[in-house]
Motif scaffolding. Structure first.
Motif, PDB file in Angstrom:
ATOM      1  N   ILE A  64       0.814  -1.206   0.000  1.00  0.00           N
ATOM      2  CA  ILE A  64       0.000   0.000   0.000  1.00  0.00           C
ATOM      3  C   ILE A  64       0.851   1.260   0.000  1.00  0.00           C
ATOM      4  O   ILE A  64       0.438   2.309  -0.506  1.00  0.00           O
ATOM      5  CB  ILE A  64      -0.971  -0.002   1.206  1.00  0.00           C
ATOM      6  CG1 ILE A  64      -1.949   1.178   1.095  1.00  0.00           C
ATOM      7  CG2 ILE A  64      -0.229   0.010   2.519  1.00  0.00           C
ATOM      8  CD1 ILE A  64      -3.018   1.181   2.168  1.00  0.00           C
ATOM      9  N   ALA A  65       2.073   1.178   0.538  1.00  0.00           N
ATOM     10  CA  ALA A  65       2.961   2.343   0.560  1.00  0.00           C
ATOM     11  C   ALA A  65       3.319   2.769  -0.862  1.00  0.00           C
ATOM     12  O   ALA A  65       3.271   3.964  -1.199  1.00  0.00           O
ATOM     13  CB  ALA A  65       4.223   2.031   1.361  1.00  0.00           C
ATOM     14  N   LEU A  66       3.681   1.810  -1.703  1.00  0.00           N
ATOM     15  CA  LEU A  66       4.001   2.122  -3.103  1.00  0.00           C
ATOM     16  C   LEU A  66       2.791   2.717  -3.815  1.00  0.00           C
ATOM     17  O   LEU A  66       2.908   3.703  -4.555  1.00  0.00           O
ATOM     18  CB  LEU A  66       4.464   0.864  -3.830  1.00  0.00           C
ATOM     19  CG  LEU A  66       5.853   0.317  -3.485  1.00  0.00           C
ATOM     20  CD1 LEU A  66       6.073  -1.006  -4.188  1.00  0.00           C
ATOM     21  CD2 LEU A  66       6.929   1.312  -3.880  1.00  0.00           C
ATOM     22  N   TYR A  73       1.946  11.431  -5.691  1.00  0.00           N
ATOM     23  CA  TYR A  73       2.854  12.255  -6.503  1.00  0.00           C
ATOM     24  C   TYR A  73       2.324  12.401  -7.930  1.00  0.00           C
ATOM     25  O   TYR A  73       2.555  13.431  -8.587  1.00  0.00           O
ATOM     26  CB  TYR A  73       4.259  11.653  -6.517  1.00  0.00           C
ATOM     27  CG  TYR A  73       5.099  12.097  -5.339  1.00  0.00           C
ATOM     28  CD1 TYR A  73       5.586  13.400  -5.254  1.00  0.00           C
ATOM     29  CD2 TYR A  73       5.392  11.228  -4.297  1.00  0.00           C
ATOM     30  CE1 TYR A  73       6.340  13.817  -4.176  1.00  0.00           C
ATOM     31  CE2 TYR A  73       6.147  11.629  -3.205  1.00  0.00           C
ATOM     32  CZ  TYR A  73       6.613  12.935  -3.148  1.00  0.00           C
ATOM     33  OH  TYR A  73       7.350  13.356  -2.068  1.00  0.00           O
ATOM     34  N   TYR A  74       1.617  11.410  -8.414  1.00  0.00           N
ATOM     35  CA  TYR A  74       0.985  11.528  -9.740  1.00  0.00           C
ATOM     36  C   TYR A  74      -0.038  12.667  -9.741  1.00  0.00           C
ATOM     37  O   TYR A  74      -0.096  13.471 -10.686  1.00  0.00           O
ATOM     38  CB  TYR A  74       0.310  10.208 -10.103  1.00  0.00           C
ATOM     39  CG  TYR A  74      -0.478  10.240 -11.395  1.00  0.00           C
ATOM     40  CD1 TYR A  74       0.171  10.189 -12.626  1.00  0.00           C
ATOM     41  CD2 TYR A  74      -1.863  10.325 -11.389  1.00  0.00           C
ATOM     42  CE1 TYR A  74      -0.543  10.218 -13.812  1.00  0.00           C
ATOM     43  CE2 TYR A  74      -2.591  10.357 -12.569  1.00  0.00           C
ATOM     44  CZ  TYR A  74      -1.930  10.303 -13.779  1.00  0.00           C
ATOM     45  OH  TYR A  74      -2.642  10.340 -14.959  1.00  0.00           O
ATOM     46  N   ILE A  75      -0.817  12.738  -8.675  1.00  0.00           N
ATOM     47  CA  ILE A  75      -1.794  13.827  -8.568  1.00  0.00           C
ATOM     48  C   ILE A  75      -1.087  15.173  -8.532  1.00  0.00           C
ATOM     49  O   ILE A  75      -1.478  16.117  -9.221  1.00  0.00           O
ATOM     50  CB  ILE A  75      -2.673  13.638  -7.315  1.00  0.00           C
ATOM     51  CG1 ILE A  75      -3.555  12.403  -7.463  1.00  0.00           C
ATOM     52  CG2 ILE A  75      -3.558  14.883  -7.086  1.00  0.00           C
ATOM     53  CD1 ILE A  75      -4.347  12.056  -6.209  1.00  0.00           C
ATOM     54  N   ARG A  76      -0.023  15.268  -7.731  1.00  0.00           N
ATOM     55  CA  ARG A  76       0.681  16.551  -7.593  1.00  0.00           C
ATOM     56  C   ARG A  76       1.350  16.979  -8.895  1.00  0.00           C
ATOM     57  O   ARG A  76       1.286  18.142  -9.282  1.00  0.00           O
ATOM     58  CB  ARG A  76       1.737  16.461  -6.489  1.00  0.00           C
ATOM     59  CG  ARG A  76       2.584  17.712  -6.380  1.00  0.00           C
ATOM     60  CD  ARG A  76       3.753  17.543  -5.426  1.00  0.00           C
ATOM     61  NE  ARG A  76       3.386  17.876  -4.062  1.00  0.00           N
ATOM     62  CZ  ARG A  76       4.247  17.855  -3.039  1.00  0.00           C
ATOM     63  NH1 ARG A  76       5.497  17.481  -3.253  1.00  0.00           N
ATOM     64  NH2 ARG A  76       3.840  18.195  -1.829  1.00  0.00           N
ATOM     65  N   VAL A 403      11.214   5.552   3.437  1.00  0.00           N
ATOM     66  CA  VAL A 403      11.794   4.320   3.986  1.00  0.00           C
ATOM     67  C   VAL A 403      10.852   3.697   5.022  1.00  0.00           C
ATOM     68  O   VAL A 403      10.588   2.489   5.009  1.00  0.00           O
ATOM     69  CB  VAL A 403      13.175   4.602   4.622  1.00  0.00           C
ATOM     70  CG1 VAL A 403      13.664   3.376   5.401  1.00  0.00           C
ATOM     71  CG2 VAL A 403      14.189   4.970   3.554  1.00  0.00           C
ATOM     72  N   LEU A 404      10.321   4.540   5.912  1.00  0.00           N
ATOM     73  CA  LEU A 404       9.403   4.047   6.944  1.00  0.00           C
ATOM     74  C   LEU A 404       8.098   3.535   6.330  1.00  0.00           C
ATOM     75  O   LEU A 404       7.554   2.518   6.770  1.00  0.00           O
ATOM     76  CB  LEU A 404       9.103   5.168   7.948  1.00  0.00           C
ATOM     77  CG  LEU A 404      10.270   5.587   8.842  1.00  0.00           C
ATOM     78  CD1 LEU A 404       9.889   6.811   9.671  1.00  0.00           C
ATOM     79  CD2 LEU A 404      10.691   4.445   9.761  1.00  0.00           C
ATOM     80  N   ALA A 405       7.594   4.244   5.320  1.00  0.00           N
ATOM     81  CA  ALA A 405       6.349   3.823   4.668  1.00  0.00           C
ATOM     82  C   ALA A 405       6.506   2.456   4.015  1.00  0.00           C
ATOM     83  O   ALA A 405       5.637   1.579   4.152  1.00  0.00           O
ATOM     84  CB  ALA A 405       5.919   4.865   3.638  1.00  0.00           C
ATOM     85  N   ILE A 406       7.610   2.251   3.294  1.00  0.00           N
ATOM     86  CA  ILE A 406       7.866   0.961   2.650  1.00  0.00           C
ATOM     87  C   ILE A 406       8.034  -0.134   3.703  1.00  0.00           C
ATOM     88  O   ILE A 406       7.491  -1.245   3.575  1.00  0.00           O
ATOM     89  CB  ILE A 406       9.128   1.022   1.766  1.00  0.00           C
ATOM     90  CG1 ILE A 406       8.927   2.024   0.615  1.00  0.00           C
ATOM     91  CG2 ILE A 406       9.472  -0.355   1.217  1.00  0.00           C
ATOM     92  CD1 ILE A 406       7.858   1.653  -0.361  1.00  0.00           C
ATOM     93  N   LYS A 407       8.773   0.177   4.766  1.00  0.00           N
ATOM     94  CA  LYS A 407       9.011  -0.800   5.823  1.00  0.00           C
ATOM     95  C   LYS A 407       7.707  -1.271   6.456  1.00  0.00           C
ATOM     96  O   LYS A 407       7.460  -2.478   6.587  1.00  0.00           O
ATOM     97  CB  LYS A 407       9.912  -0.184   6.901  1.00  0.00           C
ATOM     98  CG  LYS A 407      10.121  -1.088   8.103  1.00  0.00           C
ATOM     99  CD  LYS A 407      10.968  -0.403   9.169  1.00  0.00           C
ATOM    100  CE  LYS A 407      11.112  -1.282  10.406  1.00  0.00           C
ATOM    101  NZ  LYS A 407      11.950  -0.622  11.451  1.00  0.00           N
ATOM    102  N   LEU A 431       2.007   8.414   6.693  1.00  0.00           N
ATOM    103  CA  LEU A 431       3.356   8.674   6.190  1.00  0.00           C
ATOM    104  C   LEU A 431       3.311   9.110   4.727  1.00  0.00           C
ATOM    105  O   LEU A 431       3.929  10.110   4.337  1.00  0.00           O
ATOM    106  CB  LEU A 431       4.226   7.427   6.338  1.00  0.00           C
ATOM    107  CG  LEU A 431       4.721   7.079   7.742  1.00  0.00           C
ATOM    108  CD1 LEU A 431       5.306   5.672   7.774  1.00  0.00           C
ATOM    109  CD2 LEU A 431       5.751   8.087   8.234  1.00  0.00           C
ATOM    110  N   ALA A 432       2.578   8.355   3.913  1.00  0.00           N
ATOM    111  CA  ALA A 432       2.482   8.681   2.485  1.00  0.00           C
ATOM    112  C   ALA A 432       1.788  10.026   2.272  1.00  0.00           C
ATOM    113  O   ALA A 432       2.218  10.840   1.451  1.00  0.00           O
ATOM    114  CB  ALA A 432       1.738   7.573   1.749  1.00  0.00           C
TER     115      ALA A 432
END
Length: 469
Positions: A64-66, A73-76, A403-407, A431-432
Motif C-alpha cells: 500500500i505504501a508504493l 505524486y501523480y496527482i501533484r 523508507v518508513l512507509a515501505i518498511k 506517512l504517504a
C-alpha cells in the motif's frame, strides 16, 4: 493489497503515457502566464522517472505504501497542473509567484528524484527479506483486558459528551461539514483555555475518539466475520459500519476517509476470497466519492474564495496536494528562528503539551501563512524541510518517511495480529499523505495522538488473527 501482479504493466503504461500527454497539453497552452513556462516540466519529469522505475510497479498492488506514494505524486505532478490550466492558474498563494515559481518547480523535481531512488532501494531490500515468509492465520480469543479497556474508552467519551456539551461540536456528519468554511471551524481552543481541567478532558476526549472510532467498528466487523464466516453476507453487514465513519467528521475531513479505507482493507484481510472484488469496488467508490466531494466543495455557495467553478478547483488542488504555487510559497518564508520553531513543533506534538509545558509559539505552518499573507494553508513537507535543512538537504525528511512507509507497508502485509495490522496501515497512510498533503508537524501529532495509542491497545490483544476459512 492485491497479490495479482499481471496488471502492473497497464498501470505503468497509463502513468507514463498520461504524464507525457499532460506535459504536451501544458506546453502548448500559449495563454498561460509567462512565469509558468517550466510548469510542463512537472508531468514530463514524472513520466520519465516512472519510465525508468518500472521495477517499482511489480509490487505496486501488493504494498500500500508504493500505491499511495506513486498515486499522490501523480496527482501533484500530473493532475494538479492540468486543473491549474483549466482554472486559469488560480491559487490561494500568489505572493511573489513570478519570482518563486521556477525555484518551486526545481525543488519539487529534486524531491521526486530522491523519493523514487530511496523508494526503489528500500522496496528492493524488503522484497529480499520477505521472500520466504508465509503467513498462516489461526484463531485465538482476545484476552480479558482488551474488551474492558475498549468499553472504558467508549464510556469515557459518552460521559464527556454528556458533561461537556461543547464536545459535540467537534464532530459532525459529512453533509454538515461540507457547508462549513474555515471561519466556521471549531476546535478545542474555541471552548477552553490551556491549563484547565476542561481543556485536559476535551483533549483526552479527542484522543480517545480517534482511537475508538476505528477500533469499535473493527471489533464489530471481526465479530461479524467470526459468526458468519467467509461469506458475502458478512461483507454486506459490514459495509454500513464502514460508511458510518462519515457521520463522525472532524475538522480534518481526511480522517474519516482514512478510517474508511482502513476498514475496507480490514474486510479484504478477513474475506480473502472476496478481496479483489472489494479492492475494485472500493477503488471505484473512493474515486466517485472524491469527485462528488470536490465537486460539492467547488460549487458550494459557501467558500473562502471569490472564485467559483474551475478557478476554485485550481485553488483547492494547490492547497490539498501542495501544488506548484504552494511549493513556490516556500521561498517567501525568511525567518531565522529555526531552532525555536523546531522546539515548539516537537513539544506541540506531545499530548497535553499546553498543560504540561505551557509553551507558546509558532510551528512552520504558522510562519508559512504569515509570510504568504494567507490563512489555513498547510506548509508542505518539502517546504518545512527546506526551512530547517536548506536546499541541498531538503529531501532528507521525505526520504526517511519513504523508507518508513515501505518498511511498515511490508510489515502490514505479513502481520498476523489484526489490531497491529490496523495500526500499521494507518501509519503507512499518514506517512504517504505527509509527503504530498501534510507535513512533519501533522505527522508527529498523528503518530503520538493516534498511532501510538493504537499500538498500545494492539499489544493487549492476541498475537494471532482470526482463522481464514
Amino acid at each position: 493489497m492485491f497479490s495479482d501482479k499481471k496488471n502492473f504493466t497497464i498501470i505503468w503504461l497509463f502513468i507514463v503515457i498520461s504524464s507525457v500527454i499532460s506535459g504536451f497539453i501544458l506546453y502548448f497552452d500559449f495563454d498561460k502566464p509567462y512565469y509558468y513556462k517550466l510548469l510542463p516540466l512537472l508531468p514530463f519529469v514524472f513520466g520519465l522517472i516512472n519510465l525508468f522505475f518500472l521495477m517499482l510497479y511489480r509490487n505496486i498492488l501488493s504494498n500500500i505504501a508504493l500505491t499511495l506514494v506513486i498515486g499522490l505524486y501523480y496527482i501533484r505532478f500530473v493532475i494538479v497542473p492540468l486543473i491549474m490550466m483549466m482554472g486559469n492558474y488560480s491559487s490561494f498563494l500568489k505572493f511573489n509567484i513570478s519570482s518563486n515559481i521556477n525555484y518551486g518547480i526545481v525543488l519539487m523535481v529534486y524531491e521526486l528524484i530522491i523519493v523514487y531512488v530511496v523508494m526503489y532501494y528500500s522496496e528492493r531490500k524488503h522484497k529480499k527479506a520477505n521472500r520466504k515468509i508465509h503467513v498462516k492465520f489461526e484463531g485465538k480469543k482476545l484476552p480479558s483486558l482488551f474488551r474492558p479497556i475498549l468499553m472504558c474508552l467508549l464510556f469515557f467519551c459518552i460521559i464527556i459528551l454528556i458533561a461537556i456539551p461543547e464536545s459535540r461540536q467537534l464532530y459532525s456528519s459529512l453533509f454538515t461539514s461540507l457547508n462549513k468554511t474555515s471561519v466556521d471551524i471549531v476546535s478545542i481552543d474555541s471552548f477552553a483555555e490551556r491549563g484547565g481541567l476542561k481543556r485536559a478532558l476535551l483533549t483526552l476526549y479527542g484522543l480517545t475518539m480517534e482511537v475508538i472510532r476505528l477500533l469499535i467498528p473493527a471489533y464489530i466487523i471481526i465479530f461479524i466475520r467470526k459468526k458468519i464466516g467467509n461469506k458475502i453476507t458478512g461483507i454486506m453487514l459490514s459495509i454500513p459500519i464502514v460508511l458510518a465513519q462519515f457521520l463522525l467528521v472532524s475538522n480534518t475531513h481526511a480522517r474519516s476517509i482514512i478510517c474508511a479505507v482502513i476498514l475496507i482493507l480490514l474486510l479484504a484481510k478477513l474475506y480473502p476470497d472476496w478481496s479483489k472484488k472489494l479492492y475494485k469496488i472500493s477503488f471505484l467508490f473512493g474515486l466517485l466519492f472524491v469527485l462528488i466531494y470536490f465537486t460539492t466543495k467547488i460549487n458550494s455557495p459557501i467558500s473562502n474564495s471569490s472564485n467559483t467553478g474551475l478557478e476554485y478547483a485550481s485553488e483547492i488542488a494547490n492547497a490539498y496536494f501542495s501544488g506548484p504555487d504552494n511549493i513556490a510559497a516556500t521561498f517567501n518564508v525568511e525567518s531565522d528562528e529555526q531552532i525555536k520553531t523546531l522546539i515548539y513543533t516537537l513539544v506541540s506534538a506531545i499530548p497535553f503539551n499546553g498543560t504540561i509545558f505551557g509553551l507558546s509559539g509558532n510551528n512552520y505552518s504558522a510562519l508559512y501563512n504569515n509570510f504568504n499573507m494567507a490563512e489555513f494553508q498547510i506548509g508542505p513537507l518539502i517546504s518545512e524541510s527546506y526551512y530547517y535543512l536548506g536546499a541541498i538537504f531538503a529531501p532528507i525528511i521525505s526520504a526517511v518517511i519513504v523508507v518508513l512507509a515501505i518498511k511498515y507497508g511490508n510489515k502490514a502485509k505479513y502481520e498476523t495480529n489484526i489490531w497491529k495490522y490496523i495500526a500499521y496501515i494507518y501509519l503507512v497512510i499518514i506517512l504517504a499523505a505527509s509527503l504530498v498533503m501534510y507535513n512533519g508537524t501533522i505527522l508527529m501529532k498523528t503518530v503520538t495522538g493516534v498511532i501510538i495509542p493504537l499500538l498500545i491497545v494492539a499489544n493487549l490483544t492476541s498475537k494471532r488473527a482470526i482463522k481464514n476459512d
